[in-house]
Design a protein around this motif. Structure first.
Motif, mmCIF file in Angstrom:
data_model
loop_
_atom_site.group_PDB
_atom_site.id
_atom_site.type_symbol
_atom_site.label_atom_id
_atom_site.label_comp_id
_atom_site.label_asym_id
_atom_site.label_seq_id
_atom_site.Cartn_x
_atom_site.Cartn_y
_atom_site.Cartn_z
ATOM 1 N N UNK A 81 0.686 -1.176 0.003
ATOM 2 C CA UNK A 81 0.016 -0.021 0.112
ATOM 3 C C UNK A 81 0.858 1.309 -0.098
ATOM 4 N N UNK A 82 2.204 0.953 0.144
ATOM 5 C CA UNK A 82 3.141 2.315 0.294
ATOM 6 C C UNK A 82 3.645 2.547 -1.398
ATOM 7 N N UNK A 83 4.314 3.541 -1.627
ATOM 8 C CA UNK A 83 5.070 3.641 -2.816
ATOM 9 C C UNK A 83 6.485 3.640 -2.333
ATOM 10 N N UNK A 84 7.429 3.743 -3.089
ATOM 11 C CA UNK A 84 8.966 3.966 -3.019
ATOM 12 C C UNK A 84 9.455 5.385 -2.027
ATOM 13 N N UNK A 85 8.556 6.298 -2.826
ATOM 14 C CA UNK A 85 8.784 7.727 -2.014
ATOM 15 C C UNK A 85 8.245 7.829 -0.667
ATOM 16 N N UNK A 86 6.994 7.177 -0.728
ATOM 17 C CA UNK A 86 6.603 7.055 0.689
ATOM 18 C C UNK A 86 7.353 6.399 1.905
ATOM 19 N N UNK A 87 7.928 5.053 1.368
ATOM 20 C CA UNK A 87 8.772 4.366 2.392
ATOM 21 C C UNK A 87 10.248 5.366 2.366
ATOM 22 N N UNK A 88 10.569 5.997 1.534
ATOM 23 C CA UNK A 88 11.762 6.774 1.562
ATOM 24 C C UNK A 88 11.687 7.882 2.405
ATOM 25 N N UNK A 89 10.316 8.747 2.337
ATOM 26 C CA UNK A 89 10.085 9.636 3.681
ATOM 27 C C UNK A 89 10.096 9.175 4.917
ATOM 28 N N UNK A 90 9.341 7.891 5.221
ATOM 29 C CA UNK A 90 9.329 7.292 6.371
ATOM 30 C C UNK A 90 10.539 7.172 7.108
ATOM 31 N N UNK A 91 11.592 6.552 6.113
ATOM 32 C CA UNK A 91 12.837 6.179 6.654
ATOM 33 C C UNK A 91 13.845 7.257 6.756
ATOM 34 N N UNK A 92 13.501 8.683 6.137
ATOM 35 C CA UNK A 92 14.342 9.727 5.968
ATOM 36 C C UNK A 92 15.676 9.341 5.093
ATOM 37 N N UNK A 93 15.027 8.778 3.993
ATOM 38 C CA UNK A 93 16.074 8.580 3.045
ATOM 39 C C UNK A 93 15.829 9.451 1.632
ATOM 40 N N UNK A 94 16.696 9.478 0.688
ATOM 41 C CA UNK A 94 16.433 10.305 -0.346
ATOM 42 C C UNK A 94 15.577 9.312 -1.296
ATOM 43 N N UNK A 95 14.548 9.831 -1.788
ATOM 44 C CA UNK A 95 13.437 8.944 -2.531
ATOM 45 C C UNK A 95 14.377 8.810 -4.006
ATOM 46 N N UNK A 96 14.977 9.965 -4.610
ATOM 47 C CA UNK A 96 15.650 9.537 -5.860
ATOM 48 C C UNK A 96 16.537 8.555 -5.753
ATOM 49 N N UNK A 97 17.334 8.374 -4.655
ATOM 50 C CA UNK A 97 18.555 7.252 -4.684
ATOM 51 C C UNK A 97 17.750 6.132 -4.375
ATOM 52 N N UNK A 98 16.885 6.053 -3.603
ATOM 53 C CA UNK A 98 16.059 4.812 -3.276
ATOM 54 C C UNK A 98 15.516 4.285 -4.486
ATOM 55 N N UNK A 99 15.015 5.127 -5.532
ATOM 56 C CA UNK A 99 14.410 4.579 -6.862
ATOM 57 C C UNK A 99 15.443 3.971 -7.662
ATOM 58 N N UNK A 100 16.567 4.618 -7.712
ATOM 59 C CA UNK A 100 17.615 3.966 -8.408
ATOM 60 C C UNK A 100 18.371 2.690 -7.772
ATOM 61 N N UNK A 101 18.338 2.654 -6.713
ATOM 62 C CA UNK A 101 18.687 1.348 -6.114
ATOM 63 C C UNK A 101 17.637 0.480 -6.318
ATOM 64 N N UNK A 102 16.620 0.633 -6.065
ATOM 65 C CA UNK A 102 15.310 -0.438 -6.398
ATOM 66 C C UNK A 102 15.469 -0.904 -7.652
ATOM 67 N N UNK A 103 15.762 0.019 -8.778
ATOM 68 C CA UNK A 103 15.844 -0.690 -10.185
ATOM 69 C C UNK A 103 16.885 -1.743 -10.351
#
Length: 148
Positions: A81-103
């Motif tokens: 139910x949560x997107x990567x940007x939402x997960x990143x915000x909850x963890x205090x992480x950069x959403x852009x980097x988290x998206x790149x790593x997830x790929x």
């Protein structure tokens, strides 16, 4: 790369008994070496010369990126139910980097295995892996990242 060792100097450094006489010729070691620059670091890589002379070039930062991508995708699957940007915000992480790593979870299994075993191309760095515009086709991923 050529290393020359002065026999007399070596005996002085190791404080050998004065009765020990140096050989008439100095020791010379010649090996081919590759210079590899990763960011600000410069490494000299001496390739293996025989099958029994294996040398691992495992880059723990690359391995950590692969592991991080698996962890992110595990979070995505368990918290659907949560997107990567939402997960990143909850963890205090950069959403852009988290998206790149997830790929990176879509990397060719051959590439993943090569990275874990230290058989990746010498110029493959974590920054290059994250910045690469990776195609979906595994053969094309190998080509883009310099695998043969």
């Amino acid at each position: 790369m050529i290393i020359r060792i002065d026999n007399r100097g070596l005996l002085n450094v190791i404080k050998a008994d004065s009765l020990v006489q140096p050989a008439s010729t100095n020791l010379t070691i010649e090996r081919q070496a590759l210079r590899l620059r990763r960011g600000k670091a410069l490494r000299l890589i001496i390739p293996a010369t025989s099958a029994g002379d294996s040398m691992s070039l495992r880059d723990n930062k690359l391995v950590a990126l692969i592991a991080e991508s698996r962890a992110i995708m595990n979070q995505v699957l368990t918290k659907a139910d949560k997107s990567i940007p939402t997960l990143a915000a909850e963890q205090g992480r950069c959403r852009v980097r988290m998206m790149k790593v997830a790929k990176l979870v879509c990397l060719d299994p051959y590439i993943v295995t090569a990275i874990v075993e230290g058989r990746q191309p010498l110029n493959l760095s974590p920054g290059k892996l994250l910045a690469a515009d990776l195609p979906l086709a595994w053969a094309d991923q190998r080509r883009v990242l310099g695998f043969r």
